[in-house]
Design a protein around this motif. Sequence first.
Motif, PDB file in Angstrom:
ATOM      1  N   GLU A  81     -10.733 -19.837  21.613  1.00 15.91           N
ATOM      2  CA  GLU A  81      -9.736 -19.281  21.723  1.00 15.91           C
ATOM      3  C   GLU A  81      -9.381 -17.627  22.719  1.00 15.91           C
ATOM      4  OE1 GLU A  81      -6.195 -22.416  20.003  1.00 15.91           O
ATOM      5  OE2 GLU A  81      -5.958 -20.192  19.870  1.00 15.91           O
ATOM      6  N   GLU A  82     -10.597 -16.848  21.755  1.00 14.53           N
ATOM      7  CA  GLU A  82     -10.109 -15.665  22.032  1.00 14.53           C
ATOM      8  C   GLU A  82     -11.504 -15.218  22.285  1.00 14.53           C
ATOM      9  OE1 GLU A  82      -7.361 -13.658  20.482  1.00 14.53           O
ATOM     10  OE2 GLU A  82      -6.608 -15.694  18.968  1.00 14.53           O
ATOM     11  N   GLY A  83     -12.657 -15.570  21.841  1.00 17.16           N
ATOM     12  CA  GLY A  83     -14.551 -15.538  22.003  1.00 17.16           C
ATOM     13  C   GLY A  83     -14.373 -14.222  20.905  1.00 17.16           C
ATOM     14  N   TRP A  84     -15.674 -13.184  21.114  1.00 19.64           N
ATOM     15  CA  TRP A  84     -16.106 -11.971  20.024  1.00 19.64           C
ATOM     16  C   TRP A  84     -14.740 -11.381  19.547  1.00 19.64           C
ATOM     17  CZ3 TRP A  84     -19.067 -11.320  16.400  1.00 19.64           C
ATOM     18  CH2 TRP A  84     -19.339 -10.221  16.236  1.00 19.64           C
ATOM     19  N   ARG A  85     -13.989 -10.943  21.143  1.00 20.85           N
ATOM     20  CA  ARG A  85     -12.933  -9.887  21.092  1.00 20.85           C
ATOM     21  C   ARG A  85     -11.297 -10.873  19.801  1.00 20.85           C
ATOM     22  NH1 ARG A  85     -11.010  -8.090  26.802  1.00 20.85           N
ATOM     23  NH2 ARG A  85     -13.531  -6.946  27.273  1.00 20.85           N
ATOM     24  N   GLY A  86     -11.908 -11.918  19.666  1.00 22.52           N
ATOM     25  CA  GLY A  86     -10.171 -12.794  19.186  1.00 22.52           C
ATOM     26  C   GLY A  86     -11.284 -12.183  17.364  1.00 22.52           C
ATOM     27  N   PHE A  87     -12.582 -12.339  17.533  1.00 20.19           N
ATOM     28  CA  PHE A  87     -12.616 -12.132  15.972  1.00 20.19           C
ATOM     29  C   PHE A  87     -13.000 -10.434  15.181  1.00 20.19           C
ATOM     30  CE2 PHE A  87     -16.977 -15.127  15.262  1.00 20.19           C
ATOM     31  CZ  PHE A  87     -15.370 -16.569  15.024  1.00 20.19           C
ATOM     32  N   MET A  88     -12.543  -9.485  16.680  1.00 21.13           N
ATOM     33  CA  MET A  88     -12.418  -8.503  16.349  1.00 21.13           C
ATOM     34  C   MET A  88     -11.590  -7.646  16.672  1.00 21.13           C
ATOM     35  SD  MET A  88     -15.280  -6.472  15.135  1.00 21.13           S
ATOM     36  CE  MET A  88     -15.904  -8.075  14.651  1.00 21.13           C
ATOM     37  N   ARG A  89     -10.580  -8.701  16.900  1.00 20.02           N
ATOM     38  CA  ARG A  89      -8.804  -7.941  17.345  1.00 20.02           C
ATOM     39  C   ARG A  89      -7.893  -7.267  16.611  1.00 20.02           C
ATOM     40  NH1 ARG A  89      -6.545  -8.212  21.856  1.00 20.02           N
ATOM     41  NH2 ARG A  89      -7.589 -10.147  22.449  1.00 20.02           N
ATOM     42  N   GLY A  90      -7.892  -5.771  16.354  1.00 20.20           N
ATOM     43  CA  GLY A  90      -7.214  -4.860  15.902  1.00 20.20           C
ATOM     44  C   GLY A  90      -7.988  -4.385  14.803  1.00 20.20           C
ATOM     45  N   ASN A  91      -9.708  -4.880  14.720  1.00 19.46           N
ATOM     46  CA  ASN A  91     -10.436  -4.276  14.039  1.00 19.46           C
ATOM     47  C   ASN A  91     -10.476  -2.330  14.643  1.00 19.46           C
ATOM     48  OD1 ASN A  91     -12.440  -3.944  11.501  1.00 19.46           O
ATOM     49  ND2 ASN A  91     -14.064  -3.280  13.619  1.00 19.46           N
ATOM     50  N   GLY A  92     -10.325  -2.102  15.908  1.00 16.76           N
ATOM     51  CA  GLY A  92     -10.381  -0.574  15.823  1.00 16.76           C
ATOM     52  C   GLY A  92      -9.348  -0.246  15.458  1.00 16.76           C
ATOM     53  N   THR A  93      -7.951  -0.614  15.412  1.00 18.15           N
ATOM     54  CA  THR A  93      -7.438  -0.023  15.139  1.00 18.15           C
ATOM     55  C   THR A  93      -7.125   0.389  13.228  1.00 18.15           C
ATOM     56  OG1 THR A  93      -5.106  -0.733  16.551  1.00 18.15           O
ATOM     57  CG2 THR A  93      -4.538  -0.041  14.842  1.00 18.15           C
ATOM     58  N   ASN A  94      -7.764  -0.673  13.031  1.00 20.42           N
ATOM     59  CA  ASN A  94      -7.801  -0.812  11.525  1.00 20.42           C
ATOM     60  C   ASN A  94      -9.091  -0.242  10.859  1.00 20.42           C
ATOM     61  OD1 ASN A  94      -8.145  -1.995   9.115  1.00 20.42           O
ATOM     62  ND2 ASN A  94      -9.187  -3.372   9.441  1.00 20.42           N
ATOM     63  N   CYS A  95      -9.742   0.321  11.945  1.00 27.25           N
ATOM     64  CA  CYS A  95     -10.560   1.417  11.516  1.00 27.25           C
ATOM     65  C   CYS A  95     -10.851   2.674  12.351  1.00 27.25           C
ATOM     66  CB  CYS A  95     -11.999   1.289  12.342  1.00 27.25           C
ATOM     67  SG  CYS A  95     -13.215   0.250  11.796  1.00 27.25           S
ATOM     68  N   ILE A  96      -9.654   3.149  12.779  1.00 26.81           N
ATOM     69  CA  ILE A  96      -8.431   4.284  12.601  1.00 26.81           C
ATOM     70  C   ILE A  96      -7.998   4.350  11.920  1.00 26.81           C
ATOM     71  CG2 ILE A  96      -6.954   5.279  13.274  1.00 26.81           C
ATOM     72  CD1 ILE A  96      -8.261   4.404  16.275  1.00 26.81           C
ATOM     73  N   ARG A  97      -7.080   3.210  11.154  1.00 25.69           N
ATOM     74  CA  ARG A  97      -6.511   3.131   9.813  1.00 25.69           C
ATOM     75  C   ARG A  97      -7.653   4.096   8.562  1.00 25.69           C
ATOM     76  NH1 ARG A  97      -5.084   0.278   5.283  1.00 25.69           N
ATOM     77  NH2 ARG A  97      -6.693  -1.228   6.375  1.00 25.69           N
ATOM     78  N   ILE A  98      -8.463   3.069   8.676  1.00 25.85           N
ATOM     79  CA  ILE A  98      -8.773   2.404   7.025  1.00 25.85           C
ATOM     80  C   ILE A  98     -10.028   3.877   7.003  1.00 25.85           C
ATOM     81  CG2 ILE A  98     -11.236   1.698   7.921  1.00 25.85           C
ATOM     82  CD1 ILE A  98      -8.907   0.016   4.999  1.00 25.85           C
ATOM     83  N   VAL A  99      -9.702   4.883   7.951  1.00 29.31           N
ATOM     84  CA  VAL A  99     -11.036   5.349   7.688  1.00 29.31           C
ATOM     85  C   VAL A  99     -10.634   6.633   6.883  1.00 29.31           C
ATOM     86  CG1 VAL A  99     -12.331   7.740   8.568  1.00 29.31           C
ATOM     87  CG2 VAL A  99     -13.370   5.144   9.103  1.00 29.31           C
ATOM     88  N   PRO A 100      -8.839   6.857   7.863  1.00 31.87           N
ATOM     89  CA  PRO A 100      -8.386   7.880   6.538  1.00 31.87           C
ATOM     90  C   PRO A 100      -7.834   7.066   5.361  1.00 31.87           C
ATOM     91  CG  PRO A 100      -7.482   7.127   8.257  1.00 31.87           C
ATOM     92  CD  PRO A 100      -8.630   7.225   8.821  1.00 31.87           C
ATOM     93  N   TYR A 101      -6.842   5.930   4.879  1.00 34.24           N
ATOM     94  CA  TYR A 101      -6.770   5.718   3.937  1.00 34.24           C
ATOM     95  C   TYR A 101      -7.788   5.744   3.287  1.00 34.24           C
ATOM     96  CZ  TYR A 101      -5.659   1.216   1.361  1.00 34.24           C
ATOM     97  OH  TYR A 101      -5.468   1.258   0.400  1.00 34.24           O
ATOM     98  N   SER A 102      -9.188   5.156   3.292  1.00 31.23           N
ATOM     99  CA  SER A 102     -10.273   5.556   2.579  1.00 31.23           C
ATOM    100  C   SER A 102     -10.606   6.060   2.366  1.00 31.23           C
ATOM    101  CB  SER A 102     -11.260   4.676   3.031  1.00 31.23           C
ATOM    102  OG  SER A 102     -12.295   3.811   1.652  1.00 31.23           O
ATOM    103  N   ALA A 103     -11.034   7.592   3.193  1.00 32.65           N
ATOM    104  CA  ALA A 103     -11.150   8.880   2.355  1.00 32.65           C
ATOM    105  C   ALA A 103     -10.133   9.286   1.581  1.00 32.65           C
ATOM    106  CB  ALA A 103     -11.270   9.426   3.742  1.00 32.65           C
ATOM    107  N   ILE A 104      -8.663   9.072   1.976  1.00 36.90           N
ATOM    108  CA  ILE A 104      -7.884   9.808   1.360  1.00 36.90           C
ATOM    109  C   ILE A 104      -7.957   8.805   0.048  1.00 36.90           C
ATOM    110  CG2 ILE A 104      -5.162  10.062   0.764  1.00 36.90           C
ATOM    111  CD1 ILE A 104      -4.689  10.075   3.793  1.00 36.90           C
ATOM    112  N   GLN A 105      -8.173   8.003  -0.426  1.00 35.76           N
ATOM    113  CA  GLN A 105      -8.363   6.639  -1.658  1.00 35.76           C
ATOM    114  C   GLN A 105      -9.178   7.871  -2.054  1.00 35.76           C
ATOM    115  OE1 GLN A 105      -9.078   3.120  -2.895  1.00 35.76           O
ATOM    116  NE2 GLN A 105      -7.761   2.504  -1.117  1.00 35.76           N
ATOM    117  N   PHE A 106     -10.510   8.192  -1.819  1.00 32.14           N
ATOM    118  CA  PHE A 106     -11.369   7.888  -2.849  1.00 32.14           C
ATOM    119  C   PHE A 106     -11.567   9.640  -3.193  1.00 32.14           C
ATOM    120  CE2 PHE A 106     -13.353   4.003  -1.596  1.00 32.14           C
ATOM    121  CZ  PHE A 106     -14.449   3.710  -2.546  1.00 32.14           C
ATOM    122  N   GLY A 107     -11.112  10.364  -2.208  1.00 28.96           N
ATOM    123  CA  GLY A 107     -11.511  11.799  -2.136  1.00 28.96           C
ATOM    124  C   GLY A 107      -9.754  12.886  -2.779  1.00 28.96           C
ATOM    125  N   SER A 108      -8.811  11.713  -3.293  1.00 24.75           N
ATOM    126  CA  SER A 108      -7.611  11.884  -4.356  1.00 24.75           C
ATOM    127  C   SER A 108      -7.719  11.159  -5.367  1.00 24.75           C
ATOM    128  CB  SER A 108      -6.147  11.157  -2.995  1.00 24.75           C
ATOM    129  OG  SER A 108      -6.106   9.840  -2.981  1.00 24.75           O
TER     130      SER A 108
END
Length: 332
Positions: A81-108
Amino acid sequence: MATGDILDRKPPTKSNVMAQTQYFFSDPVVAAFCGGGMAGAVSRTVVSPLERLKILFQVQSVGRTEYQMSVSQALKKMWVEEGWRGFMRGNGTNCIRIVPYSAIQFGSYNVYKKFFEATPGAELNSISRLACGGIAGVTSVVLTYPLDIVRTRLSIQTASFADLGNRVGKMPGMWETMVLMYKNEGGALALYRGLVPTVAGVAPYVGLNFMTYEAVRKYFTKDGEKNPSALRKLAAGAISGAVAQTCTYPFDVLRRRFQINTMSGMGYQYKSLADAIRVIIAQEGIKGLYKGIAPNLLKVAPSMASSWLSFEMTRDFLVGLRAEADDNAPAS
């Protein structure tokens, strides 16, 4: 200040600036912060299709059949239904979220460890690691939650749920979705919908993750070794993730349901956390609290394994910069 002092002062040399930069990034907390960001980006990208599929399973209410199938069939449906973009849907936002999220988690976590150490540098016991990890998890969630709720919306808006309305044309992106939620769903509070079940699930999850990983990592370290091999680190990460996810998974389902509680066509109108649990069990049984756990467990092993290995490699590289700076420092 005397004029002579100003004239005698020498400008910083290139080597001094480089040494100061290396010292900054080799600080344990800074190294953990950077390592956490790298770990988040790598781990989430590796398992992006399974992460999205888990969300689609979680948010599908009683009576829907769009994703009532096995993991392999659902992945095939998503691809057709959506191709490769379907597999990666939301991953850009997820990475934008997860980079500071994970950084804050490990750092704190590395900051909070200092408050739990009996003496400076002392090893924490399991209970202290659990508590320290839990506090770090809450810190990271509160500071990055709006990006998580937007990621959930982006993950499902192109899926074939019939009642979501006309999807013809370009779907709104991350910032547009955030603005629309703010304008149409109650202002800033809309960006924190589902925060309570999220915090309730993340605190024990992160605590269990850190506690289990460090315990298993220590078990996998052979006598005479300072660190286990990369393969044993991967195994320790996979085990810690599986344990933590299985114990706290119902909270993840509740979080996703509350994040789309006001999204038209999805059929959820929970009044509170207790009401949500009651309705889900009444309509879907206990298994309703574990919807999507199959793709979640399939993704958790490579996700947490790559996360911990990426973190340790990045952290060790940055911490090693201090020794390099010391070697290159000019003799006084």
